[in-house]
Write a protein that holds these residues in place. Sequence first.
Motif, PDB file in Angstrom:
ATOM      1  N   PRO A 377       0.812  -1.227   0.000  1.00 32.49           N
ATOM      2  CA  PRO A 377       0.000   0.000   0.000  1.00 32.49           C
ATOM      3  C   PRO A 377       0.845   1.276   0.000  1.00 32.49           C
ATOM      4  CG  PRO A 377      -0.154  -1.129   2.118  1.00 32.49           C
ATOM      5  CD  PRO A 377       0.537  -2.063   1.190  1.00 32.49           C
ATOM      6  N   GLU A 378       2.023   1.258   0.598  1.00 34.46           N
ATOM      7  CA  GLU A 378       2.886   2.437   0.574  1.00 34.46           C
ATOM      8  C   GLU A 378       3.302   2.758  -0.856  1.00 34.46           C
ATOM      9  OE1 GLU A 378       3.635   4.414   3.007  1.00 34.46           O
ATOM     10  OE2 GLU A 378       2.894   3.290   4.735  1.00 34.46           O
ATOM     11  N   ALA A 379       3.699   1.745  -1.601  1.00 31.93           N
ATOM     12  CA  ALA A 379       4.121   1.956  -2.992  1.00 31.93           C
ATOM     13  C   ALA A 379       2.960   2.411  -3.856  1.00 31.93           C
ATOM     14  CB  ALA A 379       4.736   0.670  -3.548  1.00 31.93           C
ATOM     15  N   LEU A 380       1.780   1.825  -3.627  1.00 26.81           N
ATOM     16  CA  LEU A 380       0.610   2.219  -4.421  1.00 26.81           C
ATOM     17  C   LEU A 380       0.206   3.650  -4.101  1.00 26.81           C
ATOM     18  CD1 LEU A 380      -1.527   1.409  -6.463  1.00 26.81           C
ATOM     19  CD2 LEU A 380      -2.916   0.518  -4.573  1.00 26.81           C
ATOM     20  N   ALA A 381       0.246   4.035  -2.825  1.00 27.91           N
ATOM     21  CA  ALA A 381      -0.095   5.413  -2.452  1.00 27.91           C
ATOM     22  C   ALA A 381       0.851   6.397  -3.134  1.00 27.91           C
ATOM     23  CB  ALA A 381      -0.033   5.573  -0.934  1.00 27.91           C
ATOM     24  N   ASP A 382       2.134   6.098  -3.136  1.00 26.40           N
ATOM     25  CA  ASP A 382       3.106   6.984  -3.791  1.00 26.40           C
ATOM     26  C   ASP A 382       2.830   7.088  -5.289  1.00 26.40           C
ATOM     27  OD1 ASP A 382       4.442   7.584  -1.451  1.00 26.40           O
ATOM     28  OD2 ASP A 382       5.961   6.020  -1.711  1.00 26.40           O
ATOM     29  N   ALA A 383       2.531   5.962  -5.912  1.00 24.92           N
ATOM     30  CA  ALA A 383       2.295   5.961  -7.352  1.00 24.92           C
ATOM     31  C   ALA A 383       1.056   6.764  -7.721  1.00 24.92           C
ATOM     32  CB  ALA A 383       2.167   4.521  -7.856  1.00 24.92           C
ATOM     33  N   VAL A 384      -0.019   6.597  -6.949  1.00 24.22           N
ATOM     34  CA  VAL A 384      -1.258   7.331  -7.227  1.00 24.22           C
ATOM     35  C   VAL A 384      -1.052   8.829  -7.032  1.00 24.22           C
ATOM     36  CG1 VAL A 384      -3.616   7.738  -6.410  1.00 24.22           C
ATOM     37  CG2 VAL A 384      -2.790   5.401  -6.725  1.00 24.22           C
ATOM     38  N   MET A 385      -0.391   9.221  -5.957  1.00 23.73           N
ATOM     39  CA  MET A 385      -0.138  10.645  -5.718  1.00 23.73           C
ATOM     40  C   MET A 385       0.733  11.221  -6.830  1.00 23.73           C
ATOM     41  SD  MET A 385      -1.713  11.616  -2.885  1.00 23.73           S
ATOM     42  CE  MET A 385      -0.841  12.987  -2.124  1.00 23.73           C
ATOM     43  N   HIS A 386       1.717  10.473  -7.274  1.00 22.58           N
ATOM     44  CA  HIS A 386       2.605  10.952  -8.340  1.00 22.58           C
ATOM     45  C   HIS A 386       1.844  11.149  -9.645  1.00 22.58           C
ATOM     46  CE1 HIS A 386       5.414  10.387 -11.732  1.00 22.58           C
ATOM     47  NE2 HIS A 386       6.239  11.107 -10.993  1.00 22.58           N
ATOM     48  N   ASP A 387       0.936  10.220  -9.955  1.00 21.68           N
ATOM     49  CA  ASP A 387       0.219  10.289 -11.229  1.00 21.68           C
ATOM     50  C   ASP A 387      -0.853  11.371 -11.249  1.00 21.68           C
ATOM     51  OD1 ASP A 387       1.771   8.199 -12.024  1.00 21.68           O
ATOM     52  OD2 ASP A 387       0.142   6.757 -12.292  1.00 21.68           O
ATOM     53  N   LEU A 388      -1.489  11.627 -10.103  1.00 20.22           N
ATOM     54  CA  LEU A 388      -2.645  12.518 -10.114  1.00 20.22           C
ATOM     55  C   LEU A 388      -2.381  13.923  -9.579  1.00 20.22           C
ATOM     56  CD1 LEU A 388      -4.038   9.694 -10.527  1.00 20.22           C
ATOM     57  CD2 LEU A 388      -6.005  10.704  -9.390  1.00 20.22           C
ATOM     58  N   ILE A 389      -1.305  14.118  -8.817  1.00 19.86           N
ATOM     59  CA  ILE A 389      -1.011  15.442  -8.285  1.00 19.86           C
ATOM     60  C   ILE A 389       0.113  16.070  -9.106  1.00 19.86           C
ATOM     61  CG2 ILE A 389      -0.312  16.783  -6.270  1.00 19.86           C
ATOM     62  CD1 ILE A 389      -2.984  15.448  -5.908  1.00 19.86           C
ATOM     63  N   PRO A 390      -0.136  17.192  -9.805  1.00 21.78           N
ATOM     64  CA  PRO A 390       0.924  17.833 -10.595  1.00 21.78           C
ATOM     65  C   PRO A 390       2.092  18.256  -9.719  1.00 21.78           C
ATOM     66  CG  PRO A 390      -1.240  18.783 -11.092  1.00 21.78           C
ATOM     67  CD  PRO A 390      -1.414  17.918  -9.886  1.00 21.78           C
ATOM     68  N   ALA A 391       3.260  18.367 -10.334  1.00 25.41           N
ATOM     69  CA  ALA A 391       4.463  18.726  -9.585  1.00 25.41           C
ATOM     70  C   ALA A 391       4.312  20.074  -8.894  1.00 25.41           C
ATOM     71  CB  ALA A 391       5.672  18.738 -10.520  1.00 25.41           C
ATOM     72  N   GLU A 392       3.553  20.983  -9.513  1.00 27.35           N
ATOM     73  CA  GLU A 392       3.381  22.310  -8.916  1.00 27.35           C
ATOM     74  C   GLU A 392       2.330  22.330  -7.818  1.00 27.35           C
ATOM     75  OE1 GLU A 392       0.846  22.303 -12.742  1.00 27.35           O
ATOM     76  OE2 GLU A 392       2.760  21.489 -12.036  1.00 27.35           O
ATOM     77  N   GLY A 393       1.694  21.174  -7.552  1.00 26.21           N
ATOM     78  CA  GLY A 393       0.681  21.100  -6.516  1.00 26.21           C
ATOM     79  C   GLY A 393      -0.693  21.501  -7.024  1.00 26.21           C
ATOM     80  N   VAL A 394      -1.685  21.438  -6.141  1.00 26.16           N
ATOM     81  CA  VAL A 394      -3.052  21.799  -6.492  1.00 26.16           C
ATOM     82  C   VAL A 394      -3.592  22.759  -5.437  1.00 26.16           C
ATOM     83  CG1 VAL A 394      -3.539  19.683  -7.761  1.00 26.16           C
ATOM     84  CG2 VAL A 394      -3.935  19.738  -5.308  1.00 26.16           C
ATOM     85  N   THR A 395      -4.739  23.349  -5.739  1.00 29.42           N
ATOM     86  CA  THR A 395      -5.280  24.394  -4.864  1.00 29.42           C
ATOM     87  C   THR A 395      -6.265  23.850  -3.837  1.00 29.42           C
ATOM     88  OG1 THR A 395      -6.978  24.867  -6.543  1.00 29.42           O
ATOM     89  CG2 THR A 395      -4.965  26.182  -6.606  1.00 29.42           C
TER      90      THR A 395
END
Length: 405
Positions: A377-395
């Motif tokens: 689950p740690e690896a999956l959480a990292d992968a999902v956050m990486h794919d869906l959250i842009p590098a510049e962040g969100v509002t």
Amino acid sequence: MAIDYAAVFQALPGAVALLTPDLVFADANLAFLRQAGRSRDQVVGRYLFDVFPDNPQDPSASGARNLEASLRAVLANHEIDTMDLQRYDVESAQRPGQWEERYWSPVNAPVFTPDGHIALVIHRVEEVTELLRAVSRPDGSRQLEAELFSRMRQLHEVNERLRRAHAREREVALALQRAMLPVPAPIAHHRIAVRYRPAVGSLNVCGDWYDLVQLYDGDKIAVAVGDVVGHGLEAAGIMGQLRSALSATSRVAAGPAQALEVLGRYAHSLTGAESTTVVTAFIDFSRHLITYSSAGHPPPVLLRGDGTVEFLDQATDPPLDAAFDPSPRPEAVSAFTDGDTLLLYTDGLIERRHQDIDVGLGQLADALTCHGELTNPEALADAVMHDLIPAEGVTDDTALVVVSL
């Protein structure tokens, strides 16, 4: 009739330039080039502040620095930024080395790709040099011009102090948020990962929460995520109260629907809790069942061991305190098998301005399908956050809980 948008751009009466996220000129219309005294070849493809640096002969010059700060804010916050009146001298195209005193009113705005990233920044600027000079005194003095510019600088300094105050409040709110959302201790033998990513800038921060509760009856846990409307210290405080209330209620409730019904009654008496969304799932590992209920929140998602994705959206009701008299809430049940994974999240993971929520849900499903082989689950959480959250962040805040079933 087909519209030639390139021709429209060039014909715009206002001065407009298009900048890449690296602040390189992608294009500039005729009005911009005419106003700046530059040719297209002198501008397009070049870094903004190589073309228009600050006046090196004026130690107090700050136009370039202020403009860069505004553009960076647009890239970080994904929002339009209207700048204060700026003095920004420009080197004469006819007399290199000589700088002309110029005053500008700029506005910077993001242009989004279909997936919510920033493709370009629109830089629209109106020159107000002659306007300031026109309101100078009849005797030819420029005292009124100086007074106007001085007042503008004072307002700019006030705005800067307000920004710093908001930044300090944000840091305090984040510290409070971190204290109330610690990394959870292991619950029995279950593998669980949690993530919290604050919003960029000062808006929409500190309203999201997650919670994990070991239930008393057999091998069961309750998992919840929620989102308080608002931001800053007030949202963090309300979040803490609702999280604690739901945590206690889940331990004695007959199921998630009853837990949310009781939480809704509590929210009805809590100023600032209006329109809070929350979803909670009771996981029975012995019977391989998930019982869930949602108060206006995005649906949990079940990643099957075979890589298929199922959104748990059969028990959704309005947000907390949406009705004057809280009523019983629905709940639904879904079976799972060993090797499945359950994810709960807040809308910062999937919602973007200028993008339909179904697009975000589809992107989440695609990410899970792509990374379905990740059983940690740690690896999956990292992968999902990486794919869906842009590098510049969100509002908006983002909270994510991943439970290995």
